[in-house]
Design a protein around this motif. Sequence first.
Motif, short mmCIF file in Angstrom:
data_model
loop_
_atom_site.label_atom_id
_atom_site.label_comp_id
_atom_site.label_asym_id
_atom_site.label_seq_id
_atom_site.Cartn_x
_atom_site.Cartn_y
_atom_site.Cartn_z
N TYR A 1 -6.09 17.48 -14.38
CA TYR A 1 -7.32 17.23 -15.10
C TYR A 1 -7.02 17.16 -16.57
CZ TYR A 1 -7.49 22.20 -16.39
OH TYR A 1 -7.19 23.44 -16.89
N LYS B 1 -14.91 11.88 -9.27
CA LYS B 1 -14.88 12.48 -7.95
C LYS B 1 -15.93 11.88 -7.02
CE LYS B 1 -14.29 16.91 -5.66
NZ LYS B 1 -14.28 18.37 -5.80
N ALA C 1 -10.63 20.90 -6.38
CA ALA C 1 -10.75 20.05 -7.55
C ALA C 1 -10.94 18.58 -7.15
CB ALA C 1 -9.52 20.19 -8.43
N GLN D 1 -11.48 15.45 -13.74
CA GLN D 1 -10.49 15.61 -12.66
C GLN D 1 -9.94 14.26 -12.20
OE1 GLN D 1 -9.21 18.48 -11.19
NE2 GLN D 1 -7.87 17.06 -10.08
N PRO E 1 -6.14 15.98 -5.21
CA PRO E 1 -6.32 16.27 -6.63
C PRO E 1 -4.96 16.34 -7.31
CG PRO E 1 -6.82 18.21 -5.30
CD PRO E 1 -6.50 17.12 -4.34
N HIS F 1 -10.35 8.79 -11.80
CA HIS F 1 -11.00 10.04 -12.16
C HIS F 1 -12.52 9.93 -12.14
CE1 HIS F 1 -11.89 8.84 -16.42
NE2 HIS F 1 -10.85 8.10 -16.22
#
Lengths: 230, 244, 277
Positions: free
Chosen positions: C105, C85, C277, C222, C102, C83
């Motif tokens: 989250y 990004k 995401a 995310q 993705p 997690h």
Amino acid sequence: MNTDASALQLVLAVDPTLVAIVLLSLMVSLSAVLIAAVIGIPLGALIALTRFPGRGMAIVALNALMGLPPVVVGLAVFLLLSRSGPLGSLGMLFTPQAMIVAQAILVTPIVAALARQTIEDLWEEYRDEFAAMNVGPVQRIGTLIWDGRFSLVTALLAGFGRSAAEVGAIIIVGGNIDGFTRTMTTAIALETSKGNLPLAVGLGIVLIAIIIAINALAWWARRTGERYAG
Amino acid sequence: MTENMRPPPSDLPIAFENVTVTEGSVTILDRLSLTISPGEPTFVIGPNGSGKTTFLRAAMGLVAPTEGRVTWGGRDGVSPHKLAFVFQRPVMLRRSAESNVRFTLSAAGVPRIEHDGRVAELFKLVGLDGLQKRSARRLSGGEQQRLAIARALARDPSVIFLDEPTASLDPAATKAIEDIVRTITARGVKAVLSTHDLGQARRLANDIIFLHRGRIIETGATSEFFESPRSPEARSFIEGDLLV
Amino acid sequence: MIIRRILIATALCLSLFSPQRSIAQDKSIVVASTTSTQDSGLFEYLLPIFTKKTGITVKVIAQGTGQALDTGRRGDADVVFVHAKSAEEQFLSEGQSLKRYPVMYNDFVLIGPKSDPAKIGGTSDIAAALKSIMAKGAPFISRGDRSGTHIAELMLWKQAGIDIEKEKNAWYKSIGQGMGAALNTAQASSAYVLSDRGTWLNFKNKNDLQIGVQGDKRMFNQYGVMLVNPDKHPNVKKDLGQQFIDWLVSVEGQKVIGDYKINGEPLFYPNANDSGA
């Protein structure tokens, strides 16, 4: 593992997950100690009974290696066994074998150094008799190892204690994988990080109890053996 | 140790030719020349530090002369099975009394099939029958000394060296050792002993080597040595004066 | 004789772990993931369901996001599930993986002692809270381990207009350990700490700690999953690994993730359908 159960309940209920963790811990530590015995005792005997240039340095180095930092060994074995490392093709990283290798590296110097001391002391004692009896080199080494067996068992116990209590190396090379490479010590580290302190303490008590039990067994065996052969 | 198994005394005579042994700057044996012949026991006597132990070790081949040479039956090398040594403080291996003897038997290359018979015979000879299974290190001092003799005899030697075998034993244990020496002498084994105990030398010795400060002061038949010692050192030693 | 006995025993012990044995039963993959997925209990809940359905065993190595990605980079894992990004996109651009999916989250929460020296309790402005902590010099524990949470924490300081590298002082302690260890440290030293909600909810040693700040959109966290590029690392089990990824983003996998709750509270919100995401 049922994280809600108290340590006592866990022990009383003989949680199968806990049993698997205990068995894995024992398997890894005992295998490491066996490998260390097979390498370390003859190595110790060799250094004890031979004279060569640099022998003093070798003894100092061996004694110093008893204090090898587990994380350093773990890191070295990790780099060696990683897919990108020289032995990556073996696919051994994150397996129990990798943990055995790392712990064998930690334990071998302990066994070798203590075996060297034991065998050298015994050799001083037996040297004249051996010379008078004209004992050949093979029988000589065999006899020194056999007659030093009680002290050598103590050396192996020291090695076992080190490997059973060790977490730094095996968590790196084993990965602490649930049901596969999770041992007592790595489980304790994990439960501590989860804030599950009662379970962590419970596991710690189980670990200490096992180490005490094994030492008690060895003590009893030694006492019994010495009564007949000491 | 039966009569027909007795080895020919091929290691005898043992001859010292001008033997000197030094350790660092200290001279332990100083130009010794003498001969040890087959027969009744020879005793090496002298005060502490006179070189008795080193003399026996040199005669066994455990100590190499710094100068001069030792020969056995006219040869330089020692035939490996025919000499045996019982140290003043024998070291028992950490195993049973019986296994100590078996160990020597296999070191001497005696076939395993003969071990049981030899063990039984040797334990009887040294009077330890019944103690075979006991831990060797838990035997008394006298018993350990006798076990060490049994171990030495397992090599079926022509010569057995005993370094002060009764130094720390009580009279009963001393008598047991002396009886063993008589028995093996009767079987043709040459015994060479060192001792402080002049009474023991009178009882057992055929001939005496008297050492003082690494040198031979006197050699000769036992009766001659005790009745008419030629040297003042021997005389005062026999009379019990302190000789330093 | 004794040496032979030792050798036999060694051989026996080793044979228990012989490669043949592990290959024979080796319908398994190695997933390098983060401490938050493990410490939150998600994997303990989710993996048995997946294994039961597919027969594939998933071996999870729980590390910080940065370390987990490095494990993938060396080819020591088949799948990475992390997690952060920006770090994941870096991983993609290096060609270490071909596609990022993705998955879900959760959010970060700022945890602090009940005494609340920085007076931030119950607010939902993370930037204001961080400024207040710094102004008061209230103790703050940082993961300091290049994990996703650590990277998110550094981002939040930056967004609050604080150059933490320059401002940090005795009140800011970087411990270089996992989430659980950071929470234990905060608990023991009455300090503030940024945690993912999942680990916080599952954490057993809360004592004097409580949630100070939550609900700020900037604390959104995310998770993405990637198959390690089999062209770079031929040992990667691409079929089994892809099967795991496909299941995670499938309707069934997404439902399992959403169903995982502690005390009735969901820990993760599935969002595989949110392509941004």
